[in-house]
Scaffold this motif. Structure first.
Motif, PDB file in Angstrom:
ATOM      1  N   SER A 129      -2.573  26.426   3.378  1.00 44.85           N
ATOM      2  CA  SER A 129      -3.675  25.566   3.833  1.00 44.85           C
ATOM      3  C   SER A 129      -3.845  25.555   5.341  1.00 44.85           C
ATOM      4  O   SER A 129      -4.539  24.696   5.874  1.00 44.85           O
ATOM      5  N   ARG A 130      -3.277  26.523   6.045  1.00 42.15           N
ATOM      6  CA  ARG A 130      -3.401  26.582   7.507  1.00 42.15           C
ATOM      7  C   ARG A 130      -4.030  27.910   7.909  1.00 42.15           C
ATOM      8  O   ARG A 130      -3.603  28.976   7.466  1.00 42.15           O
ATOM      9  N   VAL A 131      -5.049  27.821   8.769  1.00 45.48           N
ATOM     10  CA  VAL A 131      -5.677  28.998   9.351  1.00 45.48           C
ATOM     11  C   VAL A 131      -5.427  28.954  10.851  1.00 45.48           C
ATOM     12  O   VAL A 131      -5.741  27.961  11.516  1.00 45.48           O
ATOM     13  N   ASP A 132      -4.834  30.011  11.382  1.00 42.09           N
ATOM     14  CA  ASP A 132      -4.502  30.061  12.805  1.00 42.09           C
ATOM     15  C   ASP A 132      -5.592  30.776  13.590  1.00 42.09           C
ATOM     16  O   ASP A 132      -6.207  31.740  13.105  1.00 42.09           O
ATOM     17  N   LEU A 133      -5.806  30.315  14.812  1.00 43.21           N
ATOM     18  CA  LEU A 133      -6.761  30.919  15.732  1.00 43.21           C
ATOM     19  C   LEU A 133      -5.965  31.568  16.858  1.00 43.21           C
ATOM     20  O   LEU A 133      -5.152  30.894  17.512  1.00 43.21           O
ATOM     21  N   HIS A 134      -6.178  32.855  17.076  1.00 43.22           N
ATOM     22  CA  HIS A 134      -5.462  33.601  18.107  1.00 43.22           C
ATOM     23  C   HIS A 134      -6.450  34.125  19.140  1.00 43.22           C
ATOM     24  O   HIS A 134      -7.593  34.467  18.818  1.00 43.22           O
ATOM     25  N   ALA A 135      -5.980  34.203  20.388  1.00 47.16           N
ATOM     26  CA  ALA A 135      -6.819  34.747  21.460  1.00 47.16           C
ATOM     27  C   ALA A 135      -7.070  36.223  21.199  1.00 47.16           C
ATOM     28  O   ALA A 135      -6.145  36.981  20.897  1.00 47.16           O
ATOM     29  N   ALA A 136      -8.322  36.634  21.338  1.00 46.26           N
ATOM     30  CA  ALA A 136      -8.668  38.042  21.149  1.00 46.26           C
ATOM     31  C   ALA A 136      -8.319  38.879  22.367  1.00 46.26           C
ATOM     32  O   ALA A 136      -8.211  40.105  22.277  1.00 46.26           O
ATOM     33  N   SER A 137      -8.144  38.238  23.518  1.00 45.14           N
ATOM     34  CA  SER A 137      -7.813  38.950  24.754  1.00 45.14           C
ATOM     35  C   SER A 137      -7.137  37.984  25.708  1.00 45.14           C
ATOM     36  O   SER A 137      -7.077  36.773  25.450  1.00 45.14           O
ATOM     37  N   ASP A 138      -6.613  38.497  26.801  1.00 46.21           N
ATOM     38  CA  ASP A 138      -6.108  37.628  27.862  1.00 46.21           C
ATOM     39  C   ASP A 138      -7.272  36.825  28.431  1.00 46.21           C
ATOM     40  O   ASP A 138      -8.390  37.345  28.584  1.00 46.21           O
TER      41      ASP A 138
END
Length: 351
Positions: A95-104
């Motif tokens: 039930s968790r969706v993580d958001l990650h940076a696409a770039s610096d």
């Protein structure tokens, strides 16, 4: 939401395909996690198991009805509504969706709106700090729903709140390859210049930009004006100019006089952070000008190391950009995590 029970050893009704497991369970040597949506094969495995093998006499499941969502689908919808540019989604998992940076780049979070969204029970969105300098693939936020099944209308309300505004709730502004000029008063001792240049290049180059020129000028208006005009004029003006050696509290300092003479303006004297009161920010045409204190140019971590990354993403030199630094602006050693990597080993004030 409707609860039903499975009895090991008995054939379950067909309408329980897609029902949700409410507890962890070991079946046939495998561990099934709570929240699992049961397939036809899963139901057959429970039916084939002896009650003693499952260690429970019955298995409680949730039947999802019209107008309801499974936790994974709810979290995915919420994450899509929250995420803006520069963010990649991973999941769902439990039930968790993580958001990650696409770039610096620099993370932006609408903190007030985030708080209001989190008042909608049982939705959860949690993030890293607004203004954080982040690396590509770094976790910057997560969206989660606690119950296994949630009303679709509740998720829709959270999504509408996240999408209500000109800016997304969470996004990452990537660093751009910018041209940076540097103008330094010759009052900086010759013995310190090599150290100064090495430090400034590290700041700029590790954030993806390059130094176009470094000019040393006399402490007079004509010299300052000529150097600034050369860097901010022509067909390829510098995106950002860093200055050092100026007297930030003296309105007659040559840098201030030169900026006014060239048609620019001072945006802010001092930054709401410590150390930061000796910084200043100006705008001359399309160029942002950041006045560094001499110590901050090469030896101390200061608010300049929070402001420079923002400028190198293309954020404009405005009062809004500066005022955001006040929250979390006590930049003691305990706050080192807020700085870009290059600044984390520099000296820090005691408080």
């Amino acid at each position: 939401m409707r609860l039903e029970r499975l009895v090991p050893g008995r054939r379950p009704p067909r309408h329980l395909v897609g029902a949700v497991l409410t507890r962890d369970l070991a079946v046939g040597g495998q561990r099934w996690s709570k929240g699992r949506r049961l397939s036809t094969d899963d139901l057959a495995a429970v039916a084939a198991a002896a009650p003693s093998a499952l260690a429970v006499p019955t298995v409680t499941v949730i039947v999802i009805e019209a107008g309801e969502l499974h936790e994974d689908e709810a979290a995915l919808r919420l994450a899509r509504a929250v995420a803006g540019a520069g963010v990649e989604l991973r999941g769902p998992a439990e039930s968790r969706v993580d958001l990650h940076a696409a770039s610096d780049g620099v993370l932006h979070v609408r903190a007030r709106e985030l708080e209001l969204l989190n008042r909608i029970d049982p939705l959860e969105v949690f993030t890293a700090l607004d203004g954080s300098v982040v690396r590509a693939r770094q976790l910057v936020a997560s969206a989660k729903v606690a119950p296994h099944v949630v009303e679709e209308a509740i998720v829709a309300a959270g999504c509408r709140h996240a999408e209500d505004g000109r800016r997304p709730l969470v996004w990452v502004a990537p660093f751009r390859a910018m041209r940076v000029g540097v103008v330094v008063k010759e009052t900086l001792r010759a013995t310190d210049r090599e150290r100064f240049e090495r430090s400034v290049r590290a700041k700029v180059e590790t954030l993806g930009s390059r130094i176009a020129a470094i000019a040393y000028v006399s402490d007079d208006e004509a010299s300052a004006e000529a150097a600034l005009a050369a860097l901010t004029g022509g067909s390829a003006p510098a995106d950002v100019v860093l200055t050092a050696g100026g007297r930030s509290t003296d309105p007659t300092d040559p840098f201030f006089v030169a900026i006014a003479a060239l048609g620019g303006r001072i945006v802010r004297h001092g930054v709401p952070a410590h150390p930061g009161s000796m910084l200043w920010l100006a705008r001359l045409g399309r160029t942002a000008i950041l006045g560094l204190p001499t110590c901050g140019a090469y030896s101390k971590a200061t608010a300049a190391d929070l402001l420079l990354p923002r400028l190198l993403t293309g954020e404009p030199p405005t009062l809004r950009t500066v005022s955001a630094l006040g929250h979390g602006g006590i930049l003691t050693r305990d706050m080192r995590f807020r700085f870009p990597p290059y600044a984390r080993e520099l000296d820090a004030p005691d408080g």
